[in-house]
Write a protein that holds these residues in place. Sequence first.
Motif, PDB file in Angstrom:
ATOM      1  N   LEU A   6       0.672  -1.448  -0.005  1.00  0.00           N
ATOM      2  CA  LEU A   6      -0.221   0.111  -0.195  1.00  0.00           C
ATOM      3  C   LEU A   6       1.031   1.285   0.385  1.00  0.00           C
ATOM      4  O   LEU A   6       0.465   1.790  -0.660  1.00  0.00           O
ATOM      5  CB  LEU A   6      -0.273  -0.073   1.007  1.00  0.00           C
ATOM      6  N   TYR A   7       2.018   1.243   0.440  1.00  0.00           N
ATOM      7  CA  TYR A   7       3.118   2.253   1.186  1.00  0.00           C
ATOM      8  C   TYR A   7       4.316   2.224  -0.387  1.00  0.00           C
ATOM      9  O   TYR A   7       4.429   1.343  -0.161  1.00  0.00           O
ATOM     10  CB  TYR A   7       3.077   2.265   2.714  1.00  0.00           C
ATOM     11  N   ALA A   8       4.181   3.192  -1.008  1.00  0.00           N
ATOM     12  CA  ALA A   8       5.471   3.377  -2.179  1.00  0.00           C
ATOM     13  C   ALA A   8       6.655   3.267  -1.711  1.00  0.00           C
ATOM     14  O   ALA A   8       6.580   4.298  -0.036  1.00  0.00           O
ATOM     15  CB  ALA A   8       5.222   4.143  -3.097  1.00  0.00           C
ATOM     16  N   PRO A   9       7.193   3.304  -1.378  1.00  0.00           N
ATOM     17  CA  PRO A   9       8.758   3.429  -1.304  1.00  0.00           C
ATOM     18  C   PRO A   9       9.435   5.280  -1.259  1.00  0.00           C
ATOM     19  O   PRO A   9       8.919   5.611  -1.529  1.00  0.00           O
ATOM     20  CB  PRO A   9       9.930   2.546  -1.852  1.00  0.00           C
ATOM     21  N   ASN A  10      10.527   5.366  -0.122  1.00  0.00           N
ATOM     22  CA  ASN A  10      10.199   7.081   0.151  1.00  0.00           C
ATOM     23  C   ASN A  10      11.662   7.072  -1.383  1.00  0.00           C
ATOM     24  O   ASN A  10      11.648   6.192  -1.996  1.00  0.00           O
ATOM     25  CB  ASN A  10      11.227   7.695   0.735  1.00  0.00           C
ATOM     26  N   ALA A  11      11.699   8.835  -1.637  1.00  0.00           N
ATOM     27  CA  ALA A  11      13.139   8.546  -2.716  1.00  0.00           C
ATOM     28  C   ALA A  11      14.161   7.908  -2.266  1.00  0.00           C
ATOM     29  O   ALA A  11      14.845   7.927  -3.437  1.00  0.00           O
ATOM     30  CB  ALA A  11      13.343  10.428  -2.537  1.00  0.00           C
ATOM     31  N   ALA A  12      14.750   7.396  -1.392  1.00  0.00           N
ATOM     32  CA  ALA A  12      15.738   6.847  -1.028  1.00  0.00           C
ATOM     33  C   ALA A  12      15.949   5.490  -1.348  1.00  0.00           C
ATOM     34  O   ALA A  12      16.248   4.684  -0.769  1.00  0.00           O
ATOM     35  CB  ALA A  12      16.306   7.458   0.569  1.00  0.00           C
ATOM     36  N   GLY A  13      14.164   5.114  -1.757  1.00  0.00           N
ATOM     37  CA  GLY A  13      14.379   3.730  -1.882  1.00  0.00           C
ATOM     38  C   GLY A  13      14.265   2.811  -0.324  1.00  0.00           C
ATOM     39  O   GLY A  13      13.477   1.559  -0.379  1.00  0.00           O
ATOM     40  N   VAL A  14      13.948   3.020   0.630  1.00  0.00           N
ATOM     41  CA  VAL A  14      12.750   2.463   1.812  1.00  0.00           C
ATOM     42  C   VAL A  14      11.765   2.489   1.893  1.00  0.00           C
ATOM     43  O   VAL A  14      10.749   2.575   1.765  1.00  0.00           O
ATOM     44  CB  VAL A  14      13.312   3.388   3.189  1.00  0.00           C
TER      45      VAL A  14
END
Length: 334
Positions: free
Chosen positions: A282-290
């Motif tokens: 449901l929750y996409a990764p952040n810009a750092a790929g976390v």
Amino acid sequence: MGRRLGRRTGRRAGATGARKLSRSSVRAGRPYLEPPAFASVWERTLGRAHIIGIHGLANKPPRDEKAAWWRAAIREGLDRNRGLRVAEADLPFTFVYWADLRYPQPLAGDRNREPYRPDHGLGPFPSPAGEPDRAEPTLTDRIYRGLSHLQEAAGLTPVDDLILEYRLDDLWGYHEDAAFRAAARARLRDVLAAAAADTVLIAAHSMGGLIAYDVLRAAEAEGTPMPRCALVTLGAPLGLAELKLKLADAYGDLRVPAALTAWTNLMDRQDIATVGDDLAALYAPNAAGVRVRDVPVINAYRRPDGAENRHKSYGYLRTPEFSRVVAAFLEAAD
């Protein structure tokens, strides 16, 4: 969007520096609620590791008592699951308490049917690692996932309305009462600001996970600096359709907050608060790929009368999976 969240309104233990974890023999009795008889189980000073806990739904015991019980449950888990003895004063822990914003009087005495009590068994607490069937989605999960997709497509959430009103009631108040919502967020935001120079692990139980997500995403949107931190959500209701719709409306999407270096989502499959799709879907990764890492656990908490509660914070805090995260966090701060 169905019935709006919110119905009725109601109304920090300090952190210390951390030292190197070491293993020691397990002493009989495990007095987690009393100061240890030995000086320390740590060998040398670490960096400024800082664990911030935030509680979840419903009224709670008084602030200091609740904070002490969280500390005790974390220490008991480290002892039983990892063989790590941690003196109470050496656990770098701050507790965020918000129950007084909604409830005029804390739970006390016989009114608290679910206190923390040490489990005097031997060896690690149970884990799905030894019972893989308990890691699989339940029938309730599978049914809710289908209903959730229908609710989101229709923009109506009658199933969530029932769950939130009768089982997760404080979530109504959080979204309807702006003053309560702002005050609850401020409690966590202030503690995070004070820990700006630290390496932070947020342990957020139940609705505390929603508050943590809100604080981190709001800070990101406003450009407010936040410490780089890891998040562990424990029995968080962030997969419920109505919450997803509200969060996506507030922030434009569902994704891992930018400040997070890791997000571990611990859920007992029998915990009604965690029904729905796993958060990584449901929750996409952040810009750092976390990315979110979903980890099924077994919440073994029992009330004094023997009844189980798969949602209880102390049970989550004593799981082998949570102990592993805490031990790794403290070691990594070396």
